[in-house]
Scaffold this motif. Structure first.
Motif, PDB file in Angstrom:
ATOM      1  N   ARG A  12      12.572 -76.610 -11.361  1.00 58.87           N
ATOM      2  CA  ARG A  12      12.971 -75.227 -11.636  1.00 58.87           C
ATOM      3  C   ARG A  12      11.775 -74.415 -12.147  1.00 58.87           C
ATOM      4  O   ARG A  12      11.579 -73.264 -11.773  1.00 58.87           O
ATOM      5  CB  ARG A  12      14.106 -75.207 -12.663  1.00 58.87           C
ATOM      6  CG  ARG A  12      14.804 -73.842 -12.767  1.00 58.87           C
ATOM      7  CD  ARG A  12      15.896 -73.893 -13.837  1.00 58.87           C
ATOM      8  NE  ARG A  12      16.864 -74.931 -13.573  1.00 58.87           N
ATOM      9  CZ  ARG A  12      17.870 -74.813 -12.724  1.00 58.87           C
ATOM     10  NH1 ARG A  12      18.030 -73.691 -12.038  1.00 58.87           N
ATOM     11  NH2 ARG A  12      18.721 -75.811 -12.556  1.00 58.87           N
ATOM     12  N   TYR A  13      10.963 -75.061 -13.004  1.00 60.92           N
ATOM     13  CA  TYR A  13       9.759 -74.396 -13.519  1.00 60.92           C
ATOM     14  C   TYR A  13       8.779 -74.112 -12.381  1.00 60.92           C
ATOM     15  O   TYR A  13       8.190 -73.034 -12.315  1.00 60.92           O
ATOM     16  CB  TYR A  13       9.106 -75.280 -14.579  1.00 60.92           C
ATOM     17  CG  TYR A  13       7.807 -74.738 -15.127  1.00 60.92           C
ATOM     18  CD1 TYR A  13       7.806 -73.746 -16.099  1.00 60.92           C
ATOM     19  CD2 TYR A  13       6.582 -75.216 -14.667  1.00 60.92           C
ATOM     20  CE1 TYR A  13       6.620 -73.244 -16.605  1.00 60.92           C
ATOM     21  CE2 TYR A  13       5.397 -74.717 -15.158  1.00 60.92           C
ATOM     22  CZ  TYR A  13       5.419 -73.738 -16.127  1.00 60.92           C
ATOM     23  OH  TYR A  13       4.230 -73.233 -16.614  1.00 60.92           O
ATOM     24  N   PHE A  14       8.619 -75.058 -11.470  1.00 56.37           N
ATOM     25  CA  PHE A  14       7.719 -74.867 -10.332  1.00 56.37           C
ATOM     26  C   PHE A  14       8.179 -73.694  -9.470  1.00 56.37           C
ATOM     27  O   PHE A  14       7.383 -72.852  -9.049  1.00 56.37           O
ATOM     28  CB  PHE A  14       7.639 -76.145  -9.493  1.00 56.37           C
ATOM     29  CG  PHE A  14       6.370 -76.914  -9.714  1.00 56.37           C
ATOM     30  CD1 PHE A  14       5.393 -76.970  -8.750  1.00 56.37           C
ATOM     31  CD2 PHE A  14       6.153 -77.583 -10.914  1.00 56.37           C
ATOM     32  CE1 PHE A  14       4.217 -77.676  -8.956  1.00 56.37           C
ATOM     33  CE2 PHE A  14       4.994 -78.293 -11.132  1.00 56.37           C
ATOM     34  CZ  PHE A  14       4.015 -78.335 -10.152  1.00 56.37           C
ATOM     35  N   LEU A  15       9.470 -73.642  -9.184  1.00 57.83           N
ATOM     36  CA  LEU A  15       9.995 -72.564  -8.350  1.00 57.83           C
ATOM     37  C   LEU A  15       9.862 -71.214  -9.053  1.00 57.83           C
ATOM     38  O   LEU A  15       9.536 -70.202  -8.424  1.00 57.83           O
ATOM     39  CB  LEU A  15      11.458 -72.836  -7.998  1.00 57.83           C
ATOM     40  CG  LEU A  15      11.715 -74.027  -7.066  1.00 57.83           C
ATOM     41  CD1 LEU A  15      13.214 -74.257  -6.901  1.00 57.83           C
ATOM     42  CD2 LEU A  15      11.065 -73.795  -5.713  1.00 57.83           C
ATOM     43  N   LYS A  16      10.088 -71.209 -10.352  1.00 62.58           N
ATOM     44  CA  LYS A  16      10.001 -69.966 -11.114  1.00 62.58           C
ATOM     45  C   LYS A  16       8.589 -69.406 -11.133  1.00 62.58           C
ATOM     46  O   LYS A  16       8.364 -68.197 -11.163  1.00 62.58           O
ATOM     47  CB  LYS A  16      10.497 -70.206 -12.550  1.00 62.58           C
ATOM     48  CG  LYS A  16      10.599 -68.953 -13.407  1.00 62.58           C
ATOM     49  CD  LYS A  16      11.052 -69.297 -14.817  1.00 62.58           C
ATOM     50  CE  LYS A  16      12.462 -69.848 -14.814  1.00 62.58           C
ATOM     51  NZ  LYS A  16      12.965 -70.092 -16.197  1.00 62.58           N
ATOM     52  N   THR A  17       7.594 -70.322 -11.129  1.00 65.73           N
ATOM     53  CA  THR A  17       6.194 -69.890 -11.197  1.00 65.73           C
ATOM     54  C   THR A  17       5.513 -69.874  -9.828  1.00 65.73           C
ATOM     55  O   THR A  17       4.295 -69.778  -9.738  1.00 65.73           O
ATOM     56  CB  THR A  17       5.405 -70.823 -12.139  1.00 65.73           C
ATOM     57  OG1 THR A  17       5.613 -72.189 -11.757  1.00 65.73           O
ATOM     58  CG2 THR A  17       5.860 -70.642 -13.583  1.00 65.73           C
ATOM     59  N   SER A  18       6.328 -69.984  -8.771  1.00 68.99           N
ATOM     60  CA  SER A  18       5.858 -69.828  -7.388  1.00 68.99           C
ATOM     61  C   SER A  18       4.827 -70.874  -6.970  1.00 68.99           C
ATOM     62  O   SER A  18       3.931 -70.581  -6.179  1.00 68.99           O
ATOM     63  CB  SER A  18       5.277 -68.411  -7.177  1.00 68.99           C
ATOM     64  OG  SER A  18       6.249 -67.426  -7.444  1.00 68.99           O
ATOM     65  N   HIS A  19       4.935 -72.086  -7.489  1.00 65.70           N
ATOM     66  CA  HIS A  19       4.059 -73.166  -7.039  1.00 65.70           C
ATOM     67  C   HIS A  19       4.683 -73.830  -5.809  1.00 65.70           C
ATOM     68  O   HIS A  19       5.871 -74.149  -5.811  1.00 65.70           O
ATOM     69  CB  HIS A  19       3.876 -74.217  -8.136  1.00 65.70           C
ATOM     70  CG  HIS A  19       2.946 -73.790  -9.226  1.00 65.70           C
ATOM     71  ND1 HIS A  19       1.583 -73.748  -9.067  1.00 65.70           N
ATOM     72  CD2 HIS A  19       3.191 -73.382 -10.497  1.00 65.70           C
ATOM     73  CE1 HIS A  19       1.023 -73.334 -10.196  1.00 65.70           C
ATOM     74  NE2 HIS A  19       1.967 -73.104 -11.074  1.00 65.70           N
ATOM     75  N   PRO A  20       3.904 -74.061  -4.765  1.00 64.63           N
ATOM     76  CA  PRO A  20       4.446 -74.710  -3.567  1.00 64.63           C
ATOM     77  C   PRO A  20       4.681 -76.200  -3.792  1.00 64.63           C
ATOM     78  O   PRO A  20       4.162 -76.801  -4.740  1.00 64.63           O
ATOM     79  CB  PRO A  20       3.350 -74.481  -2.521  1.00 64.63           C
ATOM     80  CG  PRO A  20       2.089 -74.359  -3.309  1.00 64.63           C
ATOM     81  CD  PRO A  20       2.487 -73.691  -4.602  1.00 64.63           C
ATOM     82  N   PHE A  21       5.444 -76.798  -2.865  1.00 66.67           N
ATOM     83  CA  PHE A  21       5.774 -78.219  -2.954  1.00 66.67           C
ATOM     84  C   PHE A  21       4.527 -79.092  -2.949  1.00 66.67           C
ATOM     85  O   PHE A  21       4.478 -80.122  -3.629  1.00 66.67           O
ATOM     86  CB  PHE A  21       6.690 -78.601  -1.785  1.00 66.67           C
ATOM     87  CG  PHE A  21       7.058 -80.043  -1.737  1.00 66.67           C
ATOM     88  CD1 PHE A  21       7.890 -80.600  -2.697  1.00 66.67           C
ATOM     89  CD2 PHE A  21       6.564 -80.870  -0.734  1.00 66.67           C
ATOM     90  CE1 PHE A  21       8.235 -81.932  -2.659  1.00 66.67           C
ATOM     91  CE2 PHE A  21       6.900 -82.212  -0.685  1.00 66.67           C
ATOM     92  CZ  PHE A  21       7.740 -82.746  -1.654  1.00 66.67           C
TER      93      PHE A  21
END
Length: 267
Positions: A22-31
């Protein structure tokens, strides 16, 4: 039918990943960033685990342990690099000594203002109780920057006991990392390797609170949490060899206590 321990652990692992993703998606980091970080951590932690044994750390052992190709192991870790033991943040340790060590207290037992100028300053002695590898001026600058101390007339006075990390999110996120690691180890031990006296793990939750009462509740929790931690530090410091070098017994034990609260919805 009851699930096996392996199935329980796997489901728990999925749950642990949810806030991270969720943190990754919120901060726009790709997979791809997530995969690279996961590989790096697999290598790093494998090296830490091997270092606890008498075996030599090398790419082959790490590859077998993690399932990563040797080329990837070499990409994320230089073989033979020393594993560094994680230590509490230096500011927190300095604050603990200032609070607990009678050498830095007044006759009434209160934290007193310390001299901070010159090679024989009291603040220098305070920092050296924690580490001689960091310059006292650097620690003082950081404590000033975070609003923890105030300098006046050649003395430095502690005005806040707890560091606030909103000005430096990287330090706050480092505390979050430590909290997550400690919580996971504590719960895992309670569930799968339970001691006679288990680790403290308590959760209190109410889900239909009056929204207008939440600000006052947050304030109450902060005050009561700070009071509890003060009581915990007073108790734990009695068995700390850094603060009481004269007490008998082998050192090296570690105790961590974390308190947190969360309120919803956010503003």
């Amino acid at each position: 039918m009851a699930r096996s321990e392996a199935e329980v652990r796997f489901q728990a692992f999925k749950g642990l990943l949810r806030p991270a993703i969720r943190y990754f998606l919120k901060t726009s980091h790709p997979f791809k960033d997530f995969v690279d970080i996961a590989k790096e951590l697999f290598v790093e932690i494998a090296r830490e685990e091997i270092s606890k044994t008498s075996l030599k750390i090398n790419p082959s052992r790490i590859s077998v342990m993690t399932g990563l190709h040797r080329k990837e192991v070499k990409r994320f870790s230089a073989a033979g690099e020393p594993v560094r033991k994680q230590a509490p943040h230096v500011l927190v340790r300095v604050l603990n000594v200032w609070e607990q060590d009678s050498r830095f207290h007044s006759k009434t037992g209160r934290k007193r203002a310390l001299t901070h100028e010159g090679e024989n300053s009291e603040f220098k002695s305070l920092v050296e109780c924690v580490s001689k590898d960091v310059h006292p001026g650097t620690v003082l600058f950081e404590m000033e920057r975070m609003g923890l101390v105030r300098k006046r007339s050649g003395l430095v006075r502690l005005i806040k006991q707890y560091p606030r990390f909103h000005q430096d999110p990287s330090k706050g996120l480092d505390f979050l990392k430590r909290d997550i690691e400690s919580l996971f180890e504590s719960v895992e031990e309670n569930l799968f390797n339970r001691e006679e006296v288990p680790n403290l793990h308590i959760r209190t939750e109410f889900d239909n609170m009056v929204k207008s009462a939440v600000p006052e509740i947050r304030k109450w929790l902060l005050e009561e949490g700070a009071a509890f931690h003060k009581k915990a530090r007073d108790f734990l410091s009695q068995s700390d060899l850094d603060l009481n070098p004269g007490i008998q017994g082998e050192g090296g034990g570690r105790v961590s206590v974390t308190a947190m609260s969360a309120t919803y919805p956010k503003k």
